[in-house]
Design a protein around this motif. Structure first.
Motif, PDB file in Angstrom:
ATOM      1  N   GLY A   1       9.178 -30.226  70.135  1.00  0.00           N
ATOM      2  CA  GLY A   1       8.677 -28.965  69.603  1.00  0.00           C
ATOM      3  C   GLY A   1       9.453 -27.774  70.123  1.00  0.00           C
ATOM      4  O   GLY A   1      10.417 -27.911  70.892  1.00  0.00           O
ATOM      5  N   GLN A   2       9.002 -26.622  69.715  1.00  0.00           N
ATOM      6  CA  GLN A   2       9.610 -25.353  70.111  1.00  0.00           C
ATOM      7  C   GLN A   2       8.495 -24.357  70.345  1.00  0.00           C
ATOM      8  O   GLN A   2       7.476 -24.361  69.654  1.00  0.00           O
ATOM      9  N   THR A   3       8.679 -23.481  71.311  1.00  0.00           N
ATOM     10  CA  THR A   3       7.665 -22.464  71.569  1.00  0.00           C
ATOM     11  C   THR A   3       7.834 -21.294  70.611  1.00  0.00           C
ATOM     12  O   THR A   3       8.884 -21.102  69.995  1.00  0.00           O
ATOM     13  N   VAL A   4       6.786 -20.509  70.494  1.00  0.00           N
ATOM     14  CA  VAL A   4       6.911 -19.198  69.869  1.00  0.00           C
ATOM     15  C   VAL A   4       7.734 -18.324  70.805  1.00  0.00           C
ATOM     16  O   VAL A   4       8.063 -18.711  71.930  1.00  0.00           O
ATOM     17  N   GLU A   5       8.102 -17.125  70.376  1.00  0.00           N
ATOM     18  CA  GLU A   5       8.907 -16.253  71.212  1.00  0.00           C
ATOM     19  C   GLU A   5       8.150 -15.899  72.484  1.00  0.00           C
ATOM     20  O   GLU A   5       6.965 -15.554  72.450  1.00  0.00           O
ATOM     21  N   LEU A   6       8.854 -16.001  73.612  1.00  0.00           N
ATOM     22  CA  LEU A   6       8.241 -15.762  74.910  1.00  0.00           C
ATOM     23  C   LEU A   6       8.082 -14.264  75.178  1.00  0.00           C
ATOM     24  O   LEU A   6       8.869 -13.448  74.699  1.00  0.00           O
ATOM     25  N   THR A   7       7.068 -13.946  75.946  1.00  0.00           N
ATOM     26  CA  THR A   7       6.906 -12.568  76.388  1.00  0.00           C
ATOM     27  C   THR A   7       7.932 -12.269  77.491  1.00  0.00           C
ATOM     28  O   THR A   7       8.541 -13.175  78.073  1.00  0.00           O
ATOM     29  N   ARG A   8       8.115 -11.005  77.792  1.00  0.00           N
ATOM     30  CA  ARG A   8       9.031 -10.624  78.865  1.00  0.00           C
ATOM     31  C   ARG A   8       8.601 -11.261  80.186  1.00  0.00           C
ATOM     32  O   ARG A   8       9.434 -11.734  80.976  1.00  0.00           O
ATOM     33  N   GLU A   9       7.313 -11.283  80.455  1.00  0.00           N
ATOM     34  CA  GLU A   9       6.819 -11.859  81.697  1.00  0.00           C
ATOM     35  C   GLU A   9       7.095 -13.354  81.754  1.00  0.00           C
ATOM     36  O   GLU A   9       7.467 -13.892  82.811  1.00  0.00           O
ATOM     37  N   GLN A  10       6.927 -14.051  80.616  1.00  0.00           N
ATOM     38  CA  GLN A  10       7.193 -15.490  80.598  1.00  0.00           C
ATOM     39  C   GLN A  10       8.676 -15.784  80.804  1.00  0.00           C
ATOM     40  O   GLN A  10       9.035 -16.730  81.509  1.00  0.00           O
ATOM     41  N   ARG A  11       9.530 -14.971  80.199  1.00  0.00           N
ATOM     42  CA  ARG A  11      10.978 -15.152  80.395  1.00  0.00           C
ATOM     43  C   ARG A  11      11.342 -15.004  81.871  1.00  0.00           C
ATOM     44  O   ARG A  11      12.096 -15.814  82.428  1.00  0.00           O
ATOM     45  N   ASP A  12      10.829 -13.959  82.489  1.00  0.00           N
ATOM     46  CA  ASP A  12      11.159 -13.708  83.886  1.00  0.00           C
ATOM     47  C   ASP A  12      10.642 -14.813  84.797  1.00  0.00           C
ATOM     48  O   ASP A  12      11.258 -15.121  85.828  1.00  0.00           O
ATOM     49  N   GLU A  13       9.514 -15.415  84.440  1.00  0.00           N
ATOM     50  CA  GLU A  13       8.947 -16.464  85.276  1.00  0.00           C
ATOM     51  C   GLU A  13       9.730 -17.760  85.178  1.00  0.00           C
ATOM     52  O   GLU A  13       9.979 -18.432  86.188  1.00  0.00           O
ATOM     53  N   ILE A  14      10.138 -18.140  83.978  1.00  0.00           N
ATOM     54  CA  ILE A  14      10.733 -19.460  83.813  1.00  0.00           C
ATOM     55  C   ILE A  14      12.249 -19.466  83.973  1.00  0.00           C
ATOM     56  O   ILE A  14      12.836 -20.492  84.343  1.00  0.00           O
ATOM     57  N   ALA A  15      12.926 -18.356  83.737  1.00  0.00           N
ATOM     58  CA  ALA A  15      14.388 -18.336  83.783  1.00  0.00           C
ATOM     59  C   ALA A  15      14.955 -18.837  85.109  1.00  0.00           C
ATOM     60  O   ALA A  15      15.912 -19.626  85.111  1.00  0.00           O
ATOM     61  N   PRO A  16      14.412 -18.440  86.277  1.00  0.00           N
ATOM     62  CA  PRO A  16      14.993 -18.920  87.537  1.00  0.00           C
ATOM     63  C   PRO A  16      14.868 -20.426  87.738  1.00  0.00           C
ATOM     64  O   PRO A  16      15.565 -21.001  88.587  1.00  0.00           O
ATOM     65  N   ARG A  17      14.009 -21.072  86.969  1.00  0.00           N
ATOM     66  CA  ARG A  17      13.789 -22.502  87.139  1.00  0.00           C
ATOM     67  C   ARG A  17      14.705 -23.354  86.256  1.00  0.00           C
ATOM     68  O   ARG A  17      14.774 -24.571  86.415  1.00  0.00           O
ATOM     69  N   LEU A  18      15.390 -22.726  85.293  1.00  0.00           N
ATOM     70  CA  LEU A  18      16.191 -23.476  84.328  1.00  0.00           C
ATOM     71  C   LEU A  18      17.634 -23.588  84.804  1.00  0.00           C
ATOM     72  O   LEU A  18      18.225 -22.624  85.284  1.00  0.00           O
ATOM     73  N   ARG A  19      18.189 -24.780  84.640  1.00  0.00           N
ATOM     74  CA  ARG A  19      19.572 -25.038  84.995  1.00  0.00           C
ATOM     75  C   ARG A  19      20.289 -25.638  83.795  1.00  0.00           C
ATOM     76  O   ARG A  19      19.791 -26.594  83.185  1.00  0.00           O
ATOM     77  N   GLY A  20      21.454 -25.084  83.459  1.00  0.00           N
ATOM     78  CA  GLY A  20      22.218 -25.621  82.353  1.00  0.00           C
ATOM     79  C   GLY A  20      22.571 -27.087  82.578  1.00  0.00           C
ATOM     80  O   GLY A  20      22.831 -27.514  83.711  1.00  0.00           O
ATOM     81  N   ALA A  21      22.597 -27.863  81.487  1.00  0.00           N
ATOM     82  CA  ALA A  21      22.869 -29.301  81.566  1.00  0.00           C
ATOM     83  C   ALA A  21      24.275 -29.605  81.081  1.00  0.00           C
ATOM     84  O   ALA A  21      24.880 -28.826  80.328  1.00  0.00           O
ATOM     85  N   GLY A  22      24.779 -30.752  81.493  1.00  0.00           N
ATOM     86  CA  GLY A  22      26.102 -31.191  81.081  1.00  0.00           C
ATOM     87  C   GLY A  22      26.049 -32.044  79.832  1.00  0.00           C
ATOM     88  O   GLY A  22      25.020 -32.142  79.141  1.00  0.00           O
ATOM     89  N   ASP A  23      27.178 -32.712  79.549  1.00  0.00           N
ATOM     90  CA  ASP A  23      27.279 -33.512  78.330  1.00  0.00           C
ATOM     91  C   ASP A  23      26.451 -34.785  78.381  1.00  0.00           C
ATOM     92  O   ASP A  23      26.321 -35.485  77.367  1.00  0.00           O
ATOM     93  N   ASP A  24      25.889 -35.113  79.547  1.00  0.00           N
ATOM     94  CA  ASP A  24      25.048 -36.313  79.634  1.00  0.00           C
ATOM     95  C   ASP A  24      23.632 -36.055  79.133  1.00  0.00           C
ATOM     96  O   ASP A  24      22.806 -36.964  79.096  1.00  0.00           O
ATOM     97  N   HIS A  25      23.363 -34.817  78.727  1.00  0.00           N
ATOM     98  CA  HIS A  25      22.050 -34.502  78.156  1.00  0.00           C
ATOM     99  C   HIS A  25      21.895 -35.271  76.848  1.00  0.00           C
ATOM    100  O   HIS A  25      22.834 -35.339  76.048  1.00  0.00           O
ATOM    101  N   PRO A  26      20.725 -35.881  76.594  1.00  0.00           N
ATOM    102  CA  PRO A  26      20.570 -36.742  75.410  1.00  0.00           C
ATOM    103  C   PRO A  26      20.483 -36.004  74.081  1.00  0.00           C
ATOM    104  O   PRO A  26      20.523 -36.645  73.020  1.00  0.00           O
ATOM    105  N   TRP A  27      20.375 -34.674  74.075  1.00  0.00           N
ATOM    106  CA  TRP A  27      20.226 -33.939  72.826  1.00  0.00           C
ATOM    107  C   TRP A  27      21.559 -33.374  72.355  1.00  0.00           C
ATOM    108  O   TRP A  27      22.453 -33.123  73.173  1.00  0.00           O
ATOM    109  N   PRO A  28      21.701 -33.147  71.035  1.00  0.00           N
ATOM    110  CA  PRO A  28      22.943 -32.550  70.524  1.00  0.00           C
ATOM    111  C   PRO A  28      23.074 -31.100  70.972  1.00  0.00           C
ATOM    112  O   PRO A  28      22.099 -30.459  71.384  1.00  0.00           O
ATOM    113  N   SER A  29      24.305 -30.582  70.882  1.00  0.00           N
ATOM    114  CA  SER A  29      24.568 -29.222  71.352  1.00  0.00           C
ATOM    115  C   SER A  29      23.988 -28.160  70.433  1.00  0.00           C
ATOM    116  O   SER A  29      23.735 -27.039  70.850  1.00  0.00           O
ATOM    117  N   THR A  30      23.787 -28.489  69.139  1.00  0.00           N
ATOM    118  CA  THR A  30      23.098 -27.583  68.203  1.00  0.00           C
ATOM    119  C   THR A  30      22.074 -28.387  67.438  1.00  0.00           C
ATOM    120  O   THR A  30      22.200 -29.601  67.283  1.00  0.00           O
TER     121      THR A  30
END
Length: 318
Positions: free
Chosen positions: A225-254
């Motif tokens: 699934g996909q979320t609805v657009e995040l609020t500014r507060e939600q973006r600020d909370e979750i962004a520090p927890r996300l790390r970009g993945a490499g090519d071993d990620h199982p999903w396509p790039s687009t």
């Protein structure tokens, strides 16, 4: 007529309640020629030939109905079958009409034998519709359920989620039928569950939306699934927890978006380690929640292994 979402179920003597069927909205009319029209204004006659024939043979001349095309598969509504039918050419649609027949759940009567009923209140239109169905014997046309009892409506709400009913439609029986107006109300099921963040739209350091995943029984991470657009507060909370993945990620790039647009979904894959709590509704297409979901909160106390499999709403403790 259309409906707008509410967070609480209205209660009072003028309200009527109906299940919110998961299907294709349809105006069915028998005039000089029988027609099935979608909400967009497009014609559905060729794709749903069995319903076109049912209306043509069973409904009185110069009569128009408002309803929802649904497909029952076993004991559950099958929206995927409607998508297959909608994408089929004429020959395949005729075959699917035999293999996967559909029903038209009728909930309003707009015109009866040449008499326009849209300026009459819902209570009158419903009475005339029930009289019409009292003698109707066509099995492909079904009278939609309706009740004045809010308690009974809540039983539908609780018990019918398992078959794919999205919630309740609430209507004021005193209202006329005003096409295009959001005078009806929809009280949709919103339960909380967990999912794994597998992507960010458009950047992990400032995610506008999240692409969510679930592991399947074989242990493969699938897009869920996909979320609805995040609020500014939600973006600020979750962004520090996300790390970009490499090519071993199982999903396509687009991704080809499945959430209301045919455009490619530009996103960045992230390491699938962050768990979030979300509010999906009952609408499912294949292995995904069909509608964008609401983000409730980040769950740093949970690991991906704590998240239910597939689209289950609860973790199997056994």
């Amino acid at each position: 007529m259309l409906a707008r979402a509410v967070d609480e179920l209205p209660v009072g003597e003028h309200w009527r309640y109906e299940p919110k069927w998961d299907g294709f909205r349809c105006i069915a009319a028998r005039d000089l020629r029988t027609s099935l029209s979608a909400r967009s204004g497009g014609r559905l006659d060729g794709r749903f030939a069995e319903l076109h024939d049912a209306v043509r043979l069973a409904i009185p001349p110069d009569t128009a109905l408002d309803g929802e095309i649904v497909r029952w598969s076993g004991e559950r509504l099958d929206f995927d079958a409607l998508l297959r039918r909608n994408a089929a050419d004429t020959r395949r649609a005729k075959r699917l009409a035999q293999e996967e027949p559909c029903h038209l759940v009728v909930f309003d009567l707009l015109r009866e034998k040449g008499t326009d009923l849209t300026r009459r209140p819902l209570s009158y239109r419903r009475g005339r519709l029930e009289e019409l169905f009292a003698w109707l014997v066509e099995p492909r046309l079904m009278l939609g359920w309706q009740t004045r009892d809010s308690g009974e409506a809540m039983r539908w709400y609780e018990e019918m989620a398992g078959v794919g009913v999205e919630g309740l439609i609430v209507k004021d029986e005193r209202r006329t039928y005003r096409a295009g107006r959001r005078d009806w109300l929809k009280f949709k099921r919103r339960v909380t569950t967990e999912a794994i963040v597998g992507g960010a739209v458009t950047r992990p350091d400032d995610p506008r939306m999240l692409v969510l995943g679930r592991y399947d029984d074989a242990g493969e991470l699938r897009i869920a699934g996909q979320t609805v657009e995040l609020t500014r507060e939600q973006r600020d909370e979750i962004a520090p927890r996300l790390r970009g993945a490499g090519d071993d990620h199982p999903w396509p790039s687009t991704l080809a978006s499945s959430w209301g647009t045919r455009e490619r979904l530009e996103y960045r894959r992230v390491e699938p380690t962050v768990v979030v709590e979300i509010q999906p509704d009952a609408s499912i297409t294949g292995t995904r929640w069909r509608n964008p979901v609401r983000l409730t909160r980040v769950r740093p106390d949970l690991t991906p292994g704590d998240v239910p499999l597939g689209l289950d709403l609860e973790k199997d403790s056994g």
